[in-house]
Design an enzyme around this catalytic site. Structure first.
Site, PDB file in Angstrom:
ATOM      1  N   VAL A   1       0.272  -0.338   6.658  1.00  0.00           N
ATOM      2  CA  VAL A   1      -0.238  -1.270   7.673  1.00  0.00           C
ATOM      3  C   VAL A   1       0.362  -0.925   9.039  1.00  0.00           C
ATOM      4  CG1 VAL A   1      -0.316  -3.685   8.400  1.00  0.00           C
ATOM      5  CG2 VAL A   1      -0.707  -3.103   6.015  1.00  0.00           C
ATOM      6  N   GLY A   2       1.641  -0.582   9.052  1.00  0.00           N
ATOM      7  CA  GLY A   2       2.298  -0.239  10.320  1.00  0.00           C
ATOM      8  C   GLY A   2       1.574   0.888  11.036  1.00  0.00           C
TER       9      GLY A   2
ATOM     10  N   CYS B   1      14.312  -3.738   3.796  1.00  0.00           N
ATOM     11  CA  CYS B   1      13.975  -2.356   4.146  1.00  0.00           C
ATOM     12  C   CYS B   1      15.217  -1.485   4.143  1.00  0.00           C
ATOM     13  CB  CYS B   1      13.255  -2.289   5.478  1.00  0.00           C
ATOM     14  SG  CYS B   1      14.187  -3.004   6.796  1.00  0.00           S
TER      15      CYS B   1
ATOM     16  N   GLU C   1       8.909   3.533  -1.575  1.00  0.00           N
ATOM     17  CA  GLU C   1       9.657   2.286  -1.445  1.00  0.00           C
ATOM     18  C   GLU C   1       9.199   1.324  -2.547  1.00  0.00           C
ATOM     19  OE1 GLU C   1       8.908  -0.343   2.007  1.00  0.00           O
ATOM     20  OE2 GLU C   1      11.082  -0.399   2.175  1.00  0.00           O
TER      21      GLU C   1
ATOM     22  N   GLY D   1       6.897  -4.280   8.399  1.00  0.00           N
ATOM     23  CA  GLY D   1       6.170  -4.416   7.139  1.00  0.00           C
ATOM     24  C   GLY D   1       5.974  -3.057   6.510  1.00  0.00           C
ATOM     25  N   SER D   2       4.852  -2.904   5.815  1.00  0.00           N
ATOM     26  CA  SER D   2       4.644  -1.673   5.045  1.00  0.00           C
ATOM     27  C   SER D   2       4.255  -0.517   5.961  1.00  0.00           C
ATOM     28  CB  SER D   2       3.543  -1.903   4.016  1.00  0.00           C
ATOM     29  OG  SER D   2       2.329  -2.141   4.678  1.00  0.00           O
ATOM     30  N   ASN D   3       4.471   0.656   5.421  1.00  0.00           N
ATOM     31  CA  ASN D   3       4.141   1.874   6.133  1.00  0.00           C
ATOM     32  C   ASN D   3       2.652   1.981   6.433  1.00  0.00           C
ATOM     33  OD1 ASN D   3       4.362   5.139   6.162  1.00  0.00           O
ATOM     34  ND2 ASN D   3       6.268   4.076   6.591  1.00  0.00           N
TER      35      ASN D   3
ATOM     36  N   LYS E   1       2.198 -13.983  14.395  1.00  0.00           N
ATOM     37  CA  LYS E   1       1.526 -14.159  13.099  1.00  0.00           C
ATOM     38  C   LYS E   1       2.530 -13.843  11.981  1.00  0.00           C
ATOM     39  CE  LYS E   1      -0.317 -12.041   9.840  1.00  0.00           C
ATOM     40  NZ  LYS E   1      -0.070 -12.867   8.656  1.00  0.00           N
TER      41      LYS E   1
HETATM   42  N1  LIG Z   1      10.938  -4.919   6.224  1.00  0.00           N
HETATM   43  C1  LIG Z   1      10.164  -4.059   5.672  1.00  0.00           C
HETATM   44  O1  LIG Z   1      10.318  -2.914   5.912  1.00  0.00           O
HETATM   45  C2  LIG Z   1       9.088  -4.516   4.789  1.00  0.00           C
HETATM   46  C3  LIG Z   1       8.432  -3.619   3.986  1.00  0.00           C
HETATM   47  N2  LIG Z   1       7.453  -4.052   3.164  1.00  0.00           N
HETATM   48  C4  LIG Z   1       6.833  -3.061   2.277  1.00  0.00           C
HETATM   49  O2  LIG Z   1       5.448  -3.302   2.203  1.00  0.00           O
HETATM   50  C5  LIG Z   1       5.033  -3.530   0.867  1.00  0.00           C
HETATM   51  C6  LIG Z   1       3.872  -4.496   0.852  1.00  0.00           C
HETATM   52  O3  LIG Z   1       4.246  -5.750   1.407  1.00  0.00           O
HETATM   53  P1  LIG Z   1       3.188  -6.568   2.277  1.00  0.00           P
HETATM   54  O4  LIG Z   1       3.616  -7.953   2.457  1.00  0.00           O
HETATM   55  O5  LIG Z   1       1.827  -6.355   1.697  1.00  0.00           O
HETATM   56  O6  LIG Z   1       3.322  -5.840   3.691  1.00  0.00           O
HETATM   57  P2  LIG Z   1       2.280  -5.765   4.856  1.00  0.00           P
HETATM   58  O7  LIG Z   1       2.622  -4.590   5.697  1.00  0.00           O
HETATM   59  O8  LIG Z   1       0.904  -5.899   4.349  1.00  0.00           O
HETATM   60  O9  LIG Z   1       2.567  -7.139   5.658  1.00  0.00           O
HETATM   61  C7  LIG Z   1       3.383  -7.270   6.791  1.00  0.00           C
HETATM   62  C8  LIG Z   1       2.677  -8.143   7.820  1.00  0.00           C
HETATM   63  O10 LIG Z   1       1.522  -7.468   8.316  1.00  0.00           O
HETATM   64  C9  LIG Z   1       0.366  -8.289   8.162  1.00  0.00           C
HETATM   65  N3  LIG Z   1      -0.812  -7.450   7.972  1.00  0.00           N
HETATM   66  C10 LIG Z   1      -1.458  -7.113   6.821  1.00  0.00           C
HETATM   67  N4  LIG Z   1      -2.517  -6.315   7.094  1.00  0.00           N
HETATM   68  C11 LIG Z   1      -2.551  -6.152   8.432  1.00  0.00           C
HETATM   69  C12 LIG Z   1      -3.394  -5.418   9.323  1.00  0.00           C
HETATM   70  N5  LIG Z   1      -4.438  -4.702   8.894  1.00  0.00           N
HETATM   71  N6  LIG Z   1      -3.130  -5.456  10.639  1.00  0.00           N
HETATM   72  C13 LIG Z   1      -2.082  -6.155  11.111  1.00  0.00           C
HETATM   73  N7  LIG Z   1      -1.258  -6.875  10.323  1.00  0.00           N
HETATM   74  C14 LIG Z   1      -1.471  -6.862   9.001  1.00  0.00           C
HETATM   75  C15 LIG Z   1       0.721  -9.151   6.969  1.00  0.00           C
HETATM   76  O11 LIG Z   1      -0.117 -10.272   6.877  1.00  0.00           O
HETATM   77  P3  LIG Z   1      -0.337 -11.068   5.488  1.00  0.00           P
HETATM   78  O12 LIG Z   1       0.340 -12.337   5.713  1.00  0.00           O
HETATM   79  O13 LIG Z   1      -1.789 -11.232   5.306  1.00  0.00           O
HETATM   80  O14 LIG Z   1       0.276 -10.256   4.404  1.00  0.00           O
HETATM   81  C16 LIG Z   1       2.171  -9.469   7.273  1.00  0.00           C
HETATM   82  O15 LIG Z   1       2.263 -10.458   8.274  1.00  0.00           O
HETATM   83  C17 LIG Z   1       6.290  -4.007   0.168  1.00  0.00           C
HETATM   84  O16 LIG Z   1       6.230  -3.751  -1.186  1.00  0.00           O
HETATM   85  C18 LIG Z   1       7.348  -3.183   0.863  1.00  0.00           C
HETATM   86  O17 LIG Z   1       7.405  -1.901   0.299  1.00  0.00           O
HETATM   87  C19 LIG Z   1       7.071  -5.372   3.130  1.00  0.00           C
HETATM   88  C20 LIG Z   1       7.703  -6.297   3.890  1.00  0.00           C
HETATM   89  C21 LIG Z   1       8.779  -5.939   4.772  1.00  0.00           C
HETATM   90  O1  LIG Z   2      19.565  -5.440   6.155  1.00  0.00           O
HETATM   91  C1  LIG Z   2      19.209  -6.369   6.871  1.00  0.00           C
HETATM   92  O2  LIG Z   2      19.892  -7.372   7.063  1.00  0.00           O
HETATM   93  C2  LIG Z   2      17.895  -6.287   7.603  1.00  0.00           C
HETATM   94  C3  LIG Z   2      16.856  -5.658   6.772  1.00  0.00           C
HETATM   95  C4  LIG Z   2      15.524  -5.660   7.405  1.00  0.00           C
HETATM   96  O3  LIG Z   2      15.390  -5.618   8.584  1.00  0.00           O
HETATM   97  C5  LIG Z   2      14.328  -5.729   6.579  1.00  0.00           C
HETATM   98  O4  LIG Z   2      14.428  -5.683   5.377  1.00  0.00           O
HETATM   99  O5  LIG Z   2      13.241  -5.845   7.135  1.00  0.00           O
END
Ligand SMILES: NC(=O)C1=CN([C@@H]2O[C@H](COP(=O)(O)OP(=O)(O)OC[C@H]3O[C@@H](n4cnc5c(N)ncnc54)[C@H](OP(=O)(O)O)[C@@H]3O)[C@@H](O)[C@H]2O)C=CC1
Ligand SMILES: O=C(O)CCC(=O)C(=O)O
Length: 485
Positions: A234-235, A286, A387, A230-232, A177
């Protein structure tokens, strides 16, 4: 003239509309009026079908030899490589990063596929001497079964591939997904897997709302492992759901990555690395640098050099050759970043540059935020703790290495950290005392190599590592086998 297309789910080797018969538009963050494509708004029935297809395919796939599975990944790599320009352009249109960055990421995706294709030929166990001289004792690896892959929008090609390629090579089938913001780019990657001829059901993609589809994946009894970036917030939820039903989980979450500029640092190098690490991809990594902890003796000199370069950064569409920094990836991200900037000012930070929306030319049509630098930041302020995921740097002045490391560690995250110094004992102290999974010396905080373990400590990760050979730990279970004739 760009014509948006409709992209379907990929289930059991076929392209399918969602059972809702609804689609969502994916928009261009550099021009909010441009539709990039339409993606399926899937329901739980669609997910059920995808999990069913992955479950049905799993025995056949795990029984294939590693080299045979590797052949499919080599073919998928060739497909991505052949369509590189098209994928790169779609990524820039859909996510906003510049063409060179999108190209680097897509080429990285090809390399990751080839790396894991090669893993199909490498050892998956060890012989261990038994106390019984008539026995053979060894370890082997078994796939988990069906793996759920939930990915963010910031690396729409590399992150899905660095999760799906190891899942597949070690014998798992996949339900994927992608983030809604970048599902069109994800669909192009799926087309490459389809063209590579993977057996039906081995890899499936269901697009749609994370709160519905992602959460149901975390809860699904037929998904044995779930990998998430993804975000903390949701993770943690994903991890708790998986734990509650005994499934394996892997979480890669946020960072609040520091760079320490020691008093003996090469300042030009440190400035360039701070800009590249903090502002490339508009700070949406990240591993992005967000706190710049600078020794008081060189603080002013470093600050002036940094400001001079940052003020010359050109914002614009990722398609324009003159653009150095593209937009934020979505309206949500745009609002979040602007609200953190406001908070920084309210809490007493001093804005040195930026701080506002990108204005002029065509910038108002997109989610552009100026590269922003704060000073007079203390560790307790919100923008020094949370973050931001945007082009915002916080300068923090310190008087010693000990103070720098203490501040660097004073956050809940521990993904990446870097230091600029020429002194070997400073390097050693930093290596030993910093709380980070990725420790970087005289190099920017961002940037990972696909053959090395990637992940963080504290609340940045759930512990296991992604990428390189370390990936085998999550995607397989160890079997200890004792044989006596
Ligand atoms: N690499 C990283 O570490 C990342 C960190 N972030 C952090 O998160 C913040 C918010 O970004 P956001 O896109 O909202 O991140 P999310 O954690 O919401 O999204 C990451 C993924 O999880 C999915 N998701 C959302 N809710 C759920 C749930 N309840 N159960 C399972 N999966 C879910 C999202 O789907 P959907 O498509 O609906 O959003 C997306 O595919 C950013 O500002 C940043 O700080 C974000 C992206 C990457
Ligand atoms: O620094 C990178 O190339 C990877 C970063 C990363 O994994 C992320 O932002 O989710």
């Amino acid at each position: 003239m760009f014509e948006p297309q409709t992209f379907l789910n990929y289930i059991g080797g076929e392209w399918k509309s969602a059972s809702s018969n609804l689609v969502e538009a994916s928009m261009n963050p550099a021009n909010r009026h441009e539709t990039v494509g339409y993606i399926q708004k899937s329901t739980l029935d669609d997910l059920e079908e995808a999990v069913g297809a992955a479950k049905e395919a799993k025995m056949g796939w795990r029984k294939l030899s590693g080299p045979a599975r590797g052949e499919f990944l080599f073919k998928a790599a060739n497909q991505v490589e052949q369509r590189l320009d098209e994928i790169v352009e779609m990524m820039t249109r859909e996510m906003g990063k510049t063409l060179p960055e999108a190209k680097g990421e897509t080429a990285r995706g090809v390399a990751i596929l080839r790396y894991y294709a090669g893993e199909g030929m490498r050892s998956i166990g060890n012989v261990i001497p038994s106390t019984d001289d008539a026995a053979l004792m060894f370890t082997s690896r078994a796939p988990l079964g069906v793996v759920g892959v939930i990915t963010p929008w910031n690396f729409p090609v590399a992150i899905p591939i660095w999760k799906m390629a190891p899942a597949l090579i070690y014998g798992n089938t996949v339900v994927f997904k992608p983030a809604q913001e970048t599902s069109v780019t994800a669909a192009l990657i799926m087309e490459c897997f389809h063209a590579a001829g993977l057996p039906a059901g081995v890899i499936n993609m269901v697009t749609g709302d994370g709160g519905l589809i992602g959460q149901a994946m975390a809860d699904h009894p037929d998904i044995q492992g779930i990998t998430f970036t993804g975000s903390n917030a949701v993770g943690k939820r994903v991890g708790q759901s998986a734990l509650a039903r005994g499934a394996k989980y892997q979480l890669e979450m946020g960072g609040k990555n520091p760079v320490i500029v020691a008093r003996d640092a090469d300042l030009d190098l440190a400035v360039d690395a701070t800009i590249s690490g903090g502002l490339k991809s508009t700070g949406q990594k990240c591993t992005a640098t967000s706190r710049v902890i600078v020794h008081s003796e060189i603080y002013e000199a470093f600050k002036m050099k940094l400001l001079e370069k940052v003020q010359n950064i050109r914002l614009g569409s990722g398609f324009e050759a003159a653009t150095w920094m593209g937009p934020l990836a979505s309206e949500n991200q745009f609002r979040t970043v602007l609200s953190y900037i406001t908070k920084g000012v309210e809490e007493g930070g001093t804005l040195l540059c930026g701080g506002g929306k990108g204005l002029g030319r065509d910038l108002e049509a997109g989610y552009f935020v100026e590269p922003t630098i704060f000073e007079n930041i203390s560790s307790s302020m919100t923008i020094a703790q949370e973050e931001i995921f945007g082009p915002v740097l916080a300068l923090i002045k310190v008087d010693s290495l000990e103070e720098a490391i203490q501040i660097a560690n004073d956050v809940k995250f521990g993904l990446s950290a870097s230091i600029f110094t020429r002194d070997i004992s400073t390097m050693l102290t930093f290596m030993q005392d910093i709380d980070a999974g990725m420790v970087r010396i005289n190099a920017e905080s961002a940037g990972v190599e696909l053959q090395a373990p990637f992940g963080g400590v504290k609340q940045s990760s759930s512990g296991s590592r992604e990428q390189g050979q370390a990936a085998i730990e999550f995607y397989t279970d160890i079997k200890t086998i004792f044989v006596k004739a």
